[in-house]
Design a protein around this motif. Structure first.
Motif, PDB file in Angstrom:
ATOM      1  N   PRO A 138       9.022  12.969  -7.584  1.00  0.00           N
ATOM      2  CA  PRO A 138       7.757  13.594  -7.978  1.00  0.00           C
ATOM      3  C   PRO A 138       6.377  12.878  -7.868  1.00  0.00           C
ATOM      4  O   PRO A 138       6.361  11.727  -8.502  1.00  0.00           O
ATOM      5  N   ILE A 139       5.562  13.085  -7.205  1.00  0.00           N
ATOM      6  CA  ILE A 139       4.240  12.236  -7.264  1.00  0.00           C
ATOM      7  C   ILE A 139       3.063  12.984  -7.646  1.00  0.00           C
ATOM      8  O   ILE A 139       2.980  14.192  -7.415  1.00  0.00           O
ATOM      9  N   GLY A 140       2.140  12.426  -8.243  1.00  0.00           N
ATOM     10  CA  GLY A 140       0.860  13.184  -8.745  1.00  0.00           C
ATOM     11  C   GLY A 140      -0.043  13.589  -7.541  1.00  0.00           C
ATOM     12  O   GLY A 140       0.124  13.222  -6.413  1.00  0.00           O
ATOM     13  N   ALA A 141      -1.017  14.307  -8.053  1.00  0.00           N
ATOM     14  CA  ALA A 141      -1.997  15.056  -6.960  1.00  0.00           C
ATOM     15  C   ALA A 141      -2.597  13.988  -6.407  1.00  0.00           C
ATOM     16  O   ALA A 141      -3.260  13.617  -5.077  1.00  0.00           O
ATOM     17  N   ASN A 142      -3.088  12.592  -7.147  1.00  0.00           N
ATOM     18  CA  ASN A 142      -3.834  11.525  -6.613  1.00  0.00           C
ATOM     19  C   ASN A 142      -3.186  10.815  -5.558  1.00  0.00           C
ATOM     20  O   ASN A 142      -3.693  10.406  -4.488  1.00  0.00           O
ATOM     21  N   LYS A 143      -1.942  10.816  -5.695  1.00  0.00           N
ATOM     22  CA  LYS A 143      -1.068   9.989  -4.685  1.00  0.00           C
ATOM     23  C   LYS A 143      -0.853  10.747  -3.468  1.00  0.00           C
ATOM     24  O   LYS A 143      -0.924  10.391  -2.237  1.00  0.00           O
ATOM     25  N   CYS A 144      -0.733  12.217  -3.612  1.00  0.00           N
ATOM     26  CA  CYS A 144      -0.483  13.105  -2.488  1.00  0.00           C
ATOM     27  C   CYS A 144      -1.851  12.944  -1.726  1.00  0.00           C
ATOM     28  O   CYS A 144      -1.935  13.214  -0.528  1.00  0.00           O
ATOM     29  N   ALA A 145      -2.995  13.105  -2.486  1.00  0.00           N
ATOM     30  CA  ALA A 145      -4.212  13.006  -1.646  1.00  0.00           C
ATOM     31  C   ALA A 145      -4.505  11.475  -0.710  1.00  0.00           C
ATOM     32  O   ALA A 145      -4.928  11.581   0.208  1.00  0.00           O
ATOM     33  N   LEU A 146      -4.127  10.600  -1.491  1.00  0.00           N
ATOM     34  CA  LEU A 146      -4.158   9.177  -1.064  1.00  0.00           C
ATOM     35  C   LEU A 146      -3.187   9.039   0.369  1.00  0.00           C
ATOM     36  O   LEU A 146      -3.591   8.750   1.218  1.00  0.00           O
ATOM     37  N   LEU A 147      -2.076   9.696   0.065  1.00  0.00           N
ATOM     38  CA  LEU A 147      -1.262   9.857   1.336  1.00  0.00           C
ATOM     39  C   LEU A 147      -1.944  10.659   2.534  1.00  0.00           C
ATOM     40  O   LEU A 147      -1.569  10.151   3.843  1.00  0.00           O
ATOM     41  N   GLY A 148      -2.321  11.857   2.456  1.00  0.00           N
ATOM     42  CA  GLY A 148      -2.947  12.469   3.284  1.00  0.00           C
ATOM     43  C   GLY A 148      -4.153  11.934   3.833  1.00  0.00           C
ATOM     44  O   GLY A 148      -4.336  11.715   4.995  1.00  0.00           O
ATOM     45  N   LEU A 149      -4.914  11.141   2.942  1.00  0.00           N
ATOM     46  CA  LEU A 149      -6.048  10.143   3.658  1.00  0.00           C
ATOM     47  C   LEU A 149      -5.658   9.302   4.583  1.00  0.00           C
ATOM     48  O   LEU A 149      -6.055   8.921   5.627  1.00  0.00           O
ATOM     49  N   GLY A 150      -4.393   8.608   4.185  1.00  0.00           N
ATOM     50  CA  GLY A 150      -3.929   7.517   4.917  1.00  0.00           C
ATOM     51  C   GLY A 150      -3.247   7.957   6.415  1.00  0.00           C
ATOM     52  O   GLY A 150      -3.562   7.402   7.408  1.00  0.00           O
ATOM     53  N   PHE A 151      -2.643   9.206   6.283  1.00  0.00           N
ATOM     54  CA  PHE A 151      -2.216   9.706   7.491  1.00  0.00           C
ATOM     55  C   PHE A 151      -3.415  10.212   8.443  1.00  0.00           C
ATOM     56  O   PHE A 151      -3.334   9.933   9.678  1.00  0.00           O
ATOM     57  N   ALA A 152      -4.445  10.819   7.774  1.00  0.00           N
ATOM     58  CA  ALA A 152      -5.743  11.270   8.486  1.00  0.00           C
ATOM     59  C   ALA A 152      -6.282   9.881   9.313  1.00  0.00           C
ATOM     60  O   ALA A 152      -6.926   9.982  10.427  1.00  0.00           O
ATOM     61  N   GLY A 153      -6.142   8.853   8.370  1.00  0.00           N
ATOM     62  CA  GLY A 153      -6.928   7.430   8.924  1.00  0.00           C
ATOM     63  C   GLY A 153      -5.957   7.264  10.254  1.00  0.00           C
ATOM     64  O   GLY A 153      -6.758   6.407  11.174  1.00  0.00           O
ATOM     65  N   LEU A 154      -4.632   7.316  10.166  1.00  0.00           N
ATOM     66  CA  LEU A 154      -3.962   7.033  11.253  1.00  0.00           C
ATOM     67  C   LEU A 154      -4.466   7.765  12.450  1.00  0.00           C
ATOM     68  O   LEU A 154      -4.499   7.220  13.583  1.00  0.00           O
ATOM     69  N   PHE A 155      -4.527   9.017  12.314  1.00  0.00           N
ATOM     70  CA  PHE A 155      -4.822   9.813  13.611  1.00  0.00           C
ATOM     71  C   PHE A 155      -6.223   9.468  14.097  1.00  0.00           C
ATOM     72  O   PHE A 155      -6.488   9.529  15.319  1.00  0.00           O
TER      73      PHE A 155
END
Length: 302
Positions: A119-136
């Motif tokens: 389980p990971i918190g909302a902040n980490k989920c948001a940062l993962l999403g930001l990182g994946f968006a940055g890759l694209f």
């Protein structure tokens, strides 16, 4: 030890990210299976030498592993040293750019917590999403999505799955890192030599090929994997895997330096997004529930 903890992520990124570009260079002078066989054999020689040095000068004790330990370490070797590298090199050989291959591998931070049931918190989920968006954003800016072959995508996905499962299972290995790698390199050498002598291949002995094989063997396959083993044992698996977000960005930098690939402004924006994501993610505090779940892998071995 604390200094190595700080330097390990940076060294790992530089060493691991260089792999795709160095493979691209080497495959200009060798077939895929010949390249893999040479890389594995040289890695094995290097690891055996390191084991002898560690045993003689640092009094490292290498106990004979039992069947369960040997099975575990060879399973990781099959995933990381054989399957991952095979699919990785086949993806690049198919015509996919190093950036696109590493983009697929960049999905690893998203699937690792799910596979580990962390389980990971909302902040980490948001940062993962930001990182994946940055890759694209970075890949889109590089304009490298033309002429994608379906088998290249398949090889990239298989490399992703092999790398992810291998990284997770590595946390269960309780042998010394050098000893574990020696068994893994021995397995990889046997597999790739057997395959290479049974398929048509070619080798054009040029300085660039020797450099490529040497770099992939000593720096990436030995140095970077030893750092990966070290970090997996010292940190939670999700914090280690998030480093793979930055690999495509560093790969593009190497591609620019070695092959003159142009970096657009959009690509640079994507790189900054990824860098911010990785930095903030690694500074996120670990909650009690995350700490319990992030250590579930080594605990399962007890």
């Amino acid at each position: 030890m604390m200094k190595l903890d700080s330097l390990a992520p940076v060294l790992f990124l530089i060493m691991w990210s260089s792999g795709a570009v160095i493979v691209k260079l080497g495959l200009q002078f060798s077939s895929e299976w010949s390249f893999l066989a040479m890389r594995a054999t040289l890695s094995l020689v290097c690891v055996i030498a390191l084991c002898l040095i560690a045993k003689r000068y640092f009094k490292q004790v290498f106990a004979t592993p039992n069947r369960a330990q040997l099975t575990r370490v060879l399973t990781v070797g099959l995933l990381l040293q054989v399957l991952y590298l095979t699919f990785y090199i086949l993806a690049i050989a198919s015509g996919m750019s190093p950036g696109l291959v590493t983009l697929v591998l960049g999905i690893q931070p998203l699937i690792t917590p799910m596979i580990c049931k962390q389980p990971i918190g909302a902040n980490k989920c948001a940062l993962l999403g930001l990182g994946f968006a940055g890759l694209f954003v970075a890949i889109f800016g590089a304009q490298s999505v033309d002429n994608i072959e379906w088998h290249g995508i398949l090889f990239s996905v298989l490399a992703l799955l092999s790398l992810t499962m291998g990284t997770i299972k590595q946390a269960k290995v309780n042998l010394p890192s050098l000893q574990a790698m020696m068994y893994q390199c021995l397995l990889a050498s046997a597999v790739f030599i057997l395959v290479s002598i049974n398929v048509d291949g070619h080798v054009n002995w040029q300085p660039e090929l020797l450099f490529s094989v040497g770099w992939m063997s000593l720096v990436v396959s030995v140095g970077a994997l030893l750092l990966l083993m070290y970090m997996v044992k010292r940190e939670s698996s999700d914090k280690v895997s998030v480093l793979f977000y930055a690999i495509p960005m560093v790969t593009y930098l190497f591609d620019h330096l070695l092959f003159g690939t142009t970096l657009s402004f959009t690509t640079l924006v994507g790189m900054v997004m990824v860098a911010i994501c990785v930095l903030l993610y690694r500074r996120q505090p670990t909650t009690n529930s995350e700490a319990e779940n992030s250590s579930v892998l080594p605990q399962n071995n007890r």
